[in-house]
Scaffold this motif. Structure first.
Motif, PDB file in Angstrom:
ATOM      1  N   MET A  62      21.929  91.778 -43.044  1.00 40.71           N
ATOM      2  CA  MET A  62      22.728  90.451 -43.993  1.00 40.71           C
ATOM      3  C   MET A  62      22.221  90.044 -44.660  1.00 40.71           C
ATOM      4  O   MET A  62      20.963  90.058 -44.493  1.00 40.71           O
ATOM      5  N   VAL A 107      27.337  92.849 -44.452  1.00 46.99           N
ATOM      6  CA  VAL A 107      26.583  93.342 -43.605  1.00 46.99           C
ATOM      7  C   VAL A 107      26.382  94.997 -42.988  1.00 46.99           C
ATOM      8  O   VAL A 107      27.615  95.686 -43.640  1.00 46.99           O
ATOM      9  N   SER A 162      20.735  97.473 -34.417  1.00 46.02           N
ATOM     10  CA  SER A 162      19.861  96.570 -33.552  1.00 46.02           C
ATOM     11  C   SER A 162      21.241  95.776 -32.595  1.00 46.02           C
ATOM     12  O   SER A 162      20.301  95.515 -31.052  1.00 46.02           O
ATOM     13  N   ALA A 193      22.742  88.126 -36.094  1.00 46.67           N
ATOM     14  CA  ALA A 193      22.417  88.617 -36.941  1.00 46.67           C
ATOM     15  C   ALA A 193      20.691  87.948 -37.657  1.00 46.67           C
ATOM     16  O   ALA A 193      19.891  87.413 -37.343  1.00 46.67           O
ATOM     17  N   ALA A 197      17.700  88.554 -38.769  1.00 48.30           N
ATOM     18  CA  ALA A 197      18.193  89.987 -40.073  1.00 48.30           C
ATOM     19  C   ALA A 197      18.632  89.829 -41.256  1.00 48.30           C
ATOM     20  O   ALA A 197      19.155  90.678 -41.927  1.00 48.30           O
ATOM     21  N   MET A 199      23.735  97.400 -37.891  1.00 47.74           N
ATOM     22  CA  MET A 199      23.753  96.596 -36.651  1.00 47.74           C
ATOM     23  C   MET A 199      24.114  96.561 -35.446  1.00 47.74           C
ATOM     24  O   MET A 199      23.314  96.682 -34.601  1.00 47.74           O
TER      25      MET A 199
END
Length: 449
Positions: free
Chosen positions: A93, A167, A175, A83, A88, A172
């Motif tokens: 996060m 998170v 990503s 992250a 992020a 995620m």
């Protein structure tokens, strides 16, 4: 003509996306495909509303032994390092305060001992007495009729900015997939492709039949939750395993009752997570309580009875399966827990019963404070080992020797372990396909070495 790839990853949740990313970024594999049965990544258990949004690093999870925590922590650190790598922070996060709360003399003695044992593994960890808890989590102390709760309490945990705690694993996943495509533009992601069958063709590759398209690959990794076992059984693998799907539901508040994550001491007799309260990053940081634990006859939640036949296929009901289930039910603690969690789903009864349990965290909680979180929660594939005649805890994998295929079932905390599990699978892919692995870059970026 089947579309061919060096590696196909089945399942676009956080586990599949992590492997897709690691193979693409840190090996010289030529083409990898990520195949997802629905219209987007992480629509099931990795979705932000389906889990507690927690990085389970082992510091406040009291059911983790020191040995298990030592293994989980490096995986949790890789989540944080990834992250940070993609910047992020405060996007998917976040950092909140967190604590494992002990209530009563026996639990407090246990938590004091645990703090002394774990403080070296987690240098940031702090201990909080009743006065300190009152400052940082006043609702944990406030009694139902006013004043302070009478019980002895103690906690170990961390303050906000001590570490990252939270998170959105759905974001995620997106990503990871995006970064994988940047690393290797020859990769492809396929949506709305449900895998029907996987066949081994000769000694060199697999043919994968989906509902719309045929694919082929030299190596296949199935990260499809409970459906991993379903597909393994279709190929004749993992027949000594059965699946018991356990759904987790949540209750929401419209208030910031808690400033951070508050976890309770795990009952060692229960194989399921203890109730906890979390600030929900998708609901304006209002407190969410859960999860409950309800055995459901389906492999996916909120998709009607679509996966009912697949449930019975993976349950493989026979004398051994029945014995495992009966042995679980013989224990009055487990039996009463299962019954109570069933009642948590019954309208009118559910809120009043749930509040009684949640008051261990927030003593002043009332039924007016909470609502059943419709559409929240997922299904965790708890695996029954029919050879050992017991319920397995944690991840389970089926890895036929030298066959170029892996089936992973990842109940909680599978999301936290996604990068570590992907590394384990990456090594097998690299060895089988004779690929190169840039371990130095991997260790620098994800392990912080």
């Amino acid at each position: 003509m089947a579309q061919h790839f060096d590696v196909i990853v089945v399942g676009g949740g956080i586990s599949g996306a992590a492997l897709f990313y690691e193979l693409s970024k840190y090996t010289n594999v030529k083409k990898v495909a990520l195949i997802e049965k629905y219209h987007a990544l992480s629509t099931l258990n990795s979705k932000g509303t389906s889990n507690s949004q927690t990085i389970h690093s082992g510091d406040i999870e009291t059911n983790y032994t020191y040995e298990k925590a030592s293994k989980v922590k490096p995986n949790a650190d890789m989540i944080v390092n990834y992250a940070k790598l993609v910047k992020a922070e405060n996007k998917f996060m976040f950092s909140h305060q967190k604590m494992a709360l002990a209530v009563g003399e026996e639990e407090c003695a246990f938590m004091q001992k645990r703090y002394e044992e774990f403080k070296e593994l987690y240098p940031y960890i702090r201990k909080f007495d009743k006065a300190e808890i009152k400052k940082i989590e006043p609702k944990v102390i406030e009694a139902l009729g006013g004043g302070d709760r009478p019980e002895e309490i103690f906690a170990m945990g961390a303050l906000e900015n001590d570490c990252y705690t939270t998170v959105d694993f759905g974001k995620m996943s997106e990503s990871l997939a995006e970064e994988a495509m940047k690393a290797n533009p020859d990769n492809q992601i396929f949506f709305n492709e449900e895998i029907v069958n996987i066949y081994k063709k000769g000694d060199t590759f697999y043919l994968i039949s989906a509902n719309k398209t045929e694919f082929s690959a030299n190596f296949v990794v199935v990260n499809a939750g409970a459906h991993s076992l379903y597909l393994a059984h279709k190929m004749g693998y993992g027949l000594d395993y059965a699946c018991l799907p356990v759904a987790g539901s949540f209750y929401l508040t419209k208030k910031h009752l808690l400033n951070g994550k508050v976890y309770m001491v795990q009952n060692p007799k229960l194989p399921f997570a203890a109730l906890h309260g979390d600030p929900d990053i998708l609901c304006d940081m209002n407190t969410r309580f859960g999860p409950t634990a309800l055995v459901l006859p389906k492999l996916e939640r909120y998709h009607g009875l679509k996966s009912l036949p697949e449930f019975f296929t993976t349950l493989r009901l026979d004398g051994t399966t029945i014995k495992i289930l009966l042995d679980l039910m013989k224990d009055s603690t487990i039996r009463n827990y299962i019954l109570r969690n069933f009642l948590f789903e019954v309208p009118y009864l559910n809120k009043s019963l749930f509040v009684k349990d949640a008051r261990k965290i927030v003593p002043s909680l009332t039924t007016d404070d909470i609502t059943y979180a419709k559409g929240f929660g997922g299904v965790r594939p708890q695996v029954l080992n029919k050879t050992e005649k017991k319920l397995m805890l944690g991840e389970a994998s089926i890895v036929p020797q030298n066959q170029g295929i892996i089936f992973n079932m990842t109940p909680s905390p599978g999301a936290t372990s996604c990068m570590g599990n992907a590394l384990r699978d990456l090594r097998m892919v690299v060895d089988y396909l004779k690929l190169e692995f840039n371990e130095e870059l991997f260790n620098k970026e994800l392990r912080g070495e």
